[in-house]
Design an enzyme around this catalytic site. Sequence first.
Site, short mmCIF file in Angstrom:
data_model
loop_
_atom_site.label_atom_id
_atom_site.label_comp_id
_atom_site.label_asym_id
_atom_site.label_seq_id
_atom_site.Cartn_x
_atom_site.Cartn_y
_atom_site.Cartn_z
N HIS A 32 -5.08 4.66 -2.30
CA HIS A 32 -3.83 4.24 -2.92
C HIS A 32 -3.79 4.75 -4.37
O HIS A 32 -4.37 4.13 -5.26
CB HIS A 32 -3.72 2.72 -2.94
N HIS A 75 2.40 4.46 -4.13
CA HIS A 75 1.66 3.25 -3.77
C HIS A 75 0.47 3.56 -2.86
O HIS A 75 -0.66 3.27 -3.19
CB HIS A 75 2.58 2.22 -3.10
#
Lengths: 668, 668
Positions: free
Chosen positions: A26, A257
């Site tokens: 991420h 993200h």
Amino acid sequence: MADLSRMADAIRFLSIDTFLKIGDGHPGTPLGAADIVTTLYNRHLKFDASDPTWPDRDRFVQSNGHGSMLIYAANHLAGFDKISIEEIKRFRELGSHCPGHPEYDPEAGIETTTGPLGQGIANAVGMAVAEEKLRARFGPDLCNHYIYALTGDGCLMEGISQEVIELAGHLKLGHLIFLFDSNHITDDGETCQAITEDQAARFRVAGWHTVECDGHDPASIDAAILLAKADPRPSFVTCHTVIGKGVPRIAGDRAAHGGKLVPQDAIDAREALGWSHEPHVVPDDLLLAWRAGGTRGRAERLAWQDRLDASEAEVKAEFQRLTASKLPDGWRAPLIHRKAQYAAERPNQPTVASSGEILDVLSDAIPELMSGAPDLEAATKHKRRLAPFTAQDRSGRYLHYGVREFAMGAMMNGMAAHRGVQPFGITFLVFSDYERHAIRMAAMMGLPVIFGFSHDSIGIGRNGPTHQPVEYLASLRAMPNLNVFRPADSVELAECWELALERRNGPSAVICTRQAVPTVRGDGTAENRAARGAYVIAPASGARQATLFATGSEVQIALDARKTLEARGIPTAVVSVPCWELFAAQDKGYRDEIIGRATVRVAIEAAASLGWERFIGEDGAFIGMSSFGASAPEDELFAHFGITADRAVSAVLERLDAKEEKRVPETV
Amino acid sequence: MADLSRMADAIRFLSIDTFLKIGDGHPGTPLGAADIVTTLYNRHLKFDASDPTWPDRDRFVQSNGHGSMLIYAANHLAGFDKISIEEIKRFRELGSHCPGHPEYDPEAGIETTTGPLGQGIANAVGMAVAEEKLRARFGPDLCNHYIYALTGDGCLMEGISQEVIELAGHLKLGHLIFLFDSNHITDDGETCQAITEDQAARFRVAGWHTVECDGHDPASIDAAILLAKADPRPSFVTCHTVIGKGVPRIAGDRAAHGGKLVPQDAIDAREALGWSHEPHVVPDDLLLAWRAGGTRGRAERLAWQDRLDASEAEVKAEFQRLTASKLPDGWRAPLIHRKAQYAAERPNQPTVASSGEILDVLSDAIPELMSGAPDLEAATKHKRRLAPFTAQDRSGRYLHYGVREFAMGAMMNGMAAHRGVQPFGITFLVFSDYERHAIRMAAMMGLPVIFGFSHDSIGIGRNGPTHQPVEYLASLRAMPNLNVFRPADSVELAECWELALERRNGPSAVICTRQAVPTVRGDGTAENRAARGAYVIAPASGARQATLFATGSEVQIALDARKTLEARGIPTAVVSVPCWELFAAQDKGYRDEIIGRATVRVAIEAAASLGWERFIGEDGAFIGMSSFGASAPEDELFAHFGITADRAVSAVLERLDAKEEKRVPETV
């Protein structure tokens, strides 16, 4: 000294290069919050990477655990031995110290396991309580540190955030600082799709100090943290950031993200940030600067050590005991004494009442024991003599959590991870679902938290099905590394408390009745019979033909059934099963002896049957619940749902008859 | 018309007299909030007690369900047939319509089950969404009502409250009104022990309209509700009250929350309030006034009925279908068509991706289907073509819940209880714990909610143990009245979706993989093979010697193992077990045939073993998880934890050998 922004870029490129290498990860948080963490580690966080478990270190929790490369990169750069560059490269590989989400490992600078959103900040609030407790007891010379938690939008949207925000504000936990990585982006895109409110305003309503800063300007971050530390309230620092900053393609976008990076991203980021180094190479000046930051705390630590060494021997020993998470010598004796009393007096009372009495005894013996019962102190009989821990008085050992079960669970985990406090918290078993994921995290981290529960079955009666657990014993037993205790009476309860406390590498659930139960155990010696998980509480009078298994309030029903069966000439044993997990850990010989496969087997538990086949096999009978409960007086409910000695007797007789029939054709 | 305060006293004395009669109950709320509810019922609430399920009625939720006598007394007085005076007297008796906590029963004016704090107000928010949806679709002539929820301090302390407060404010649910029974007392005593913040300020931050009133002055309450209805935002009405008002001994004291009344209390209350009537006697003037209030809505209802009757036949039929919670004709055909496609194309893809595709198909077929995935729309592939439901556009059918799983669960329950919406919500299986208690309430209420889950095992790989469910299948299977589906492939998934949708009297969990799985079913006819819960997906080639049971992604492993065993001359059947609950409901003959007790039995599931003994007996082998998972690529994890075809083969061979050995001594 090297520029903090360049030092932050070292985090960024360790992250980018690692994500590219494994094709996973991420990127949003390590890129976006690199400046916050770099400034925190190198200007404020009190720690010494050469002694990661120094008890008076500041704690740093990365609550948005999906961005775990952030804390791995920072800890590597700061010089934590466990997070070598090889480990960084083994990010998300089997056995790596850099797993997908941060996993509790203080030696690696990981103070708690995070990933399930909202719980990291709640752990931090628990840590702040533990810090206050230790400071109150030992003074600021031995304990005086801050708890920092980095949070994203996700943690703040989870309901548990509000529970702990309210409590932290109410308790005025001034050493608690949340750093909000405010980038207005979550996995689904812009946060305005799901939230419109001003987070800082929400914290102000709850009594927090709030301040904001440019999350990419070290000077701004530094100034904000300075203000946060100076304020006597807990502080919420809004750091305005751009998610994925540094990688032009994804910066400010939801793709940052959890999206995958492509090789061009590394090229573009190098171009954008003027970074010319090979993958995973940190230039010497930056590494040196980071390593200097990682040992900034050394002088403070040595001075602290001097103060500890100069303390009275008793104080020093006590402090060391607490921060090693060891129980005091002699904690067992008064508990065993109380157990002997129960065996002698044989009270007929709710086990939750006995648990409250035991807590009283233990509170004297274990000064770090801290308890709480979310707005159920009367119903659970567990406040008793403990004074409350409040904003004004940190000496209290009872925490008024309010109606906030999940907060309690996660805060207890934070206390245990911090050390210095032995947490115990009790609520109705039916509300264990509210705190369930905190129990899971305690089990995963191996923390010695004791989760107490009362009102454990239809035995609560009139309050009805919403408050009657049915599926809870099975669902807790399904959880790895959790010991689930359901004691039969006050004597067994004392034994279960002993087992829960002596377990230092994992949590226990101790489950009590609301209704009165007789004392079925007349023996109260120091031997802990519950320690084997299951044992014969009433033996068969001859060669055992039937075995009745039961737990908790149903042990008495089994004993009643045995009486009838024995009177009819059927030698019957009753096995009390206070803890399945401990039983499963016994050797096969013992287990076989207890199980008695050759006998007719019946289990009695006022709960769902799932898993009981382990004891009764495929031909045994289960007497318990197959639906939700109902609202009625408890005696009527046991009759209504057929959880009675008569039914157990019939079940045995039917099966004996069937066996007999089977046998006949063979012999004729 | 009778004085509202006197009418409120009728609630108080029905409550006092009932509590005294049974020696149990929570007096605080019915006494303290009697004026609020009396004013609401008799001045604002749009309903007709003679037709309790009129679809356009206002909804009233008593979220503080422990004070259930309040709603029972009000509904009795208002004239709901089901709540006769006899039922009031049978409060908390077995089978009474007045159980300990209110249980979902629209015909008795109980719109949802409450008791577990925080969920009632969350249900109300879901109802408000459903109301907006119906109003957007059918216009205010057919749908135009308010949702009122009475809340105490407890509900507002639970974290879920913040989740739904934020969402309701964000979505501008203007027909939602919370009435806050603000008495500053909970079970533990004064709320200031656990909270210091101003609740109304918190709601204002979240975008709500707030207003306050004297909760014992009907005129003040009336005026506040008028303002609340007029405001386009959701409204929070703080009603300042005294808990237990009317009984001098407990009024304003924590003893009022759940304490027992004594006979003197009834005498003192009669004295204090000037009430001279016998127990359970309501004077005619008050009863008449209440009954008039209970039918105030009749004219409105008849006018509404006229409008409905005057609508186009299609519109009327569709409205009636929706409010009867019936699915549209023909919903099944496109699903079965999609299933046939899967069987023909045999994709190798995550079942969660197939589930997203199926949702697309169903969204066309079922216009009331509304979905959501708390900040995981990309990961769960479940937004797809649906437009969002927003403050500006009520036609959307995707709800951006934000990172709020518990809110989603409880709001879906509210939508289903309200009717007009078929809710579906999906998140990672590991976060089912966050919404678990909402699943429980759906099961208890028997609501047709579909709880979707993805990322169902260690098969998620690198994200690690925090995100790898282990104990979840067992814990969900332990819950009464919940059908838990774990399909093996896209074909079985389509069947599970069909079963979940056609179930109108209870919820289902549909559990999918993140990783790609092959299509193991080549048959895609209209026959639903998953409907029996377990079935032979690959038969033994001869007299069955071994049976391999598996679910989900492990069915392929079982099929691989079968291949090897068959090649070694061991006739082996593979049983796919998509739903334990449906299998348990089959007749014994079918179950015995599937189980195959005479065969060697092995179960394969990448989860905890609890309960599998039902299939494999005491001598079978279980191949699955006994600890939490780990962070690594998924293939490595299956090998690391030994969940492989090779191990299944070995387990069968070992057991066949053992059987052989056993047999030998008998025959020699």
